[in-house]
Scaffold this motif. Structure first.
Motif, PDB file in Angstrom:
ATOM      1  N   ASP A 165     -10.042  -2.428  -3.132  1.00  0.00           N
ATOM      2  CA  ASP A 165      -9.801  -1.094  -2.606  1.00  0.00           C
ATOM      3  C   ASP A 165     -10.811  -0.697  -1.542  1.00  0.00           C
ATOM      4  O   ASP A 165     -10.448  -0.133  -0.521  1.00  0.00           O
ATOM      5  CB  ASP A 165      -9.795  -0.063  -3.732  1.00  0.00           C
ATOM      6  N   MET A 169      -4.906  -3.450  -9.241  1.00  0.00           N
ATOM      7  CA  MET A 169      -5.451  -3.945  -7.975  1.00  0.00           C
ATOM      8  C   MET A 169      -6.445  -5.059  -8.243  1.00  0.00           C
ATOM      9  O   MET A 169      -7.109  -5.066  -9.275  1.00  0.00           O
ATOM     10  CB  MET A 169      -6.165  -2.824  -7.211  1.00  0.00           C
ATOM     11  N   THR A 223       3.873  -4.329 -12.505  1.00  0.00           N
ATOM     12  CA  THR A 223       2.737  -3.947 -11.658  1.00  0.00           C
ATOM     13  C   THR A 223       1.441  -4.445 -12.271  1.00  0.00           C
ATOM     14  O   THR A 223       1.143  -4.149 -13.425  1.00  0.00           O
ATOM     15  CB  THR A 223       2.671  -2.415 -11.495  1.00  0.00           C
ATOM     16  N   ASN A 238       0.852  -1.185   0.000  1.00  0.00           N
ATOM     17  CA  ASN A 238       0.000   0.000   0.000  1.00  0.00           C
ATOM     18  C   ASN A 238       0.886   1.233   0.000  1.00  0.00           C
ATOM     19  O   ASN A 238       2.116   1.137  -0.032  1.00  0.00           O
ATOM     20  CB  ASN A 238      -0.998  -0.017   1.160  1.00  0.00           C
ATOM     21  N   CYS A 239       0.268   2.389   0.024  1.00  0.00           N
ATOM     22  CA  CYS A 239       1.000   3.644  -0.077  1.00  0.00           C
ATOM     23  C   CYS A 239       2.049   3.777   1.027  1.00  0.00           C
ATOM     24  O   CYS A 239       3.134   4.297   0.792  1.00  0.00           O
ATOM     25  CB  CYS A 239       0.014   4.812  -0.026  1.00  0.00           C
ATOM     26  N   LEU A 269       5.485   2.088  -0.002  1.00  0.00           N
ATOM     27  CA  LEU A 269       6.087   2.341  -1.316  1.00  0.00           C
ATOM     28  C   LEU A 269       7.616   2.386  -1.276  1.00  0.00           C
ATOM     29  O   LEU A 269       8.282   1.868  -2.173  1.00  0.00           O
ATOM     30  CB  LEU A 269       5.552   3.628  -1.911  1.00  0.00           C
ATOM     31  N   LEU A 293       3.179   2.887  -8.806  1.00  0.00           N
ATOM     32  CA  LEU A 293       3.899   1.697  -9.267  1.00  0.00           C
ATOM     33  C   LEU A 293       3.768   1.516 -10.770  1.00  0.00           C
ATOM     34  O   LEU A 293       4.724   1.117 -11.439  1.00  0.00           O
ATOM     35  CB  LEU A 293       3.402   0.447  -8.541  1.00  0.00           C
ATOM     36  N   THR A 330      -1.167   3.962  -4.825  1.00  0.00           N
ATOM     37  CA  THR A 330      -0.040   3.048  -5.005  1.00  0.00           C
ATOM     38  C   THR A 330      -0.056   2.466  -6.411  1.00  0.00           C
ATOM     39  O   THR A 330       0.989   2.355  -7.060  1.00  0.00           O
ATOM     40  CB  THR A 330      -0.077   1.922  -3.957  1.00  0.00           C
ATOM     41  N   GLU A 331      -1.229   2.119  -6.898  1.00  0.00           N
ATOM     42  CA  GLU A 331      -1.328   1.594  -8.257  1.00  0.00           C
ATOM     43  C   GLU A 331      -0.815   2.620  -9.269  1.00  0.00           C
ATOM     44  O   GLU A 331      -0.056   2.281 -10.185  1.00  0.00           O
ATOM     45  CB  GLU A 331      -2.759   1.195  -8.591  1.00  0.00           C
ATOM     46  N   PRO A 362      -0.575  -3.565  -6.045  1.00  0.00           N
ATOM     47  CA  PRO A 362      -0.962  -2.370  -5.286  1.00  0.00           C
ATOM     48  C   PRO A 362      -2.242  -2.622  -4.490  1.00  0.00           C
ATOM     49  O   PRO A 362      -3.134  -3.339  -4.942  1.00  0.00           O
ATOM     50  CB  PRO A 362      -1.185  -1.314  -6.369  1.00  0.00           C
TER      51      PRO A 362
END
Length: 164
Positions: free
Chosen positions: A116, A111, A108, A65-66, A69, A100, A96-97, A91
């Motif tokens: 989410d 998600m 990547t 997650n954020c 990172l 990345l 984050t998605e 992510p």
């Protein structure tokens, strides 16, 4: 040779969906938002994963997650420094998605659909070891299972590890 410097990595090469372990995973209340219909979709997307797996269909994965990172970036760079390119980052939130996908687009995946909403509250590792952190880390089996069901051999890593 490559050695992993981490305790707690989960190495899985097969998974029997009818086993008691699978039943335990499915019964965990924290995974109720990741159901079989979601996992049946093209996730993880083979169009991405097939480009990075090695010749034996192996892939290392992390979910981040954020808040993680910086760890994920360090993890990816440690792999690349060892000439290891068969890895995927999952992510756990929209920001984050986006990050990345910009920095590591070939590594990547999007998600997992529907995740989410279920884990949006987990934006910080400040609760390390607390309930929110435990709920976040309990999502791992669903990610690993999705990769295994898609036919990949999986090495799950924590984002706070490095390879050397």
């Amino acid at each position: 040779s490559i050695s992993l410097l981490c305790l707690g990595s989960l190495i899985l090469s097969s998974f029997d969906a009818s086993s008691s372990a699978a039943t335990t995973i499915r019964s965990r209340a924290l995974l109720t938002y990741i159901d079989d219909e979601v996992l049946a979709a093209d996730w993880p997307p083979s169009s991405i994963v097939d480009k990075v797996v090695d010749d034996r269909n192996r892939v290392a994965i992390i979910a981040v997650n954020c808040a993680g990172l910086r760890f994920a970036d360090n993890w990816a760079n440690s792999l690349l420094a060892q000439n290891v390119h068969n890895f995927i980052m999952i992510p756990l939130d929209n920001s984050t998605e986006a990050m990345l996908s910009e920095i590591y687009p070939e590594h990547t995946v999007p998600m997992l659909p529907g995740v989410d909403d279920g884990i949006a509250k987990f934006q910080s590792y400040s609760d390390f070891g607390g309930n929110a952190f435990k709920e976040l880390t309990s999502t791992r089996p669903a990610f690993v299972k999705a990769f295994l069901d898609a036919g990949y051999t999986v090495l799950y890593n924590d984002a706070d590890m490095v390879w050397r």
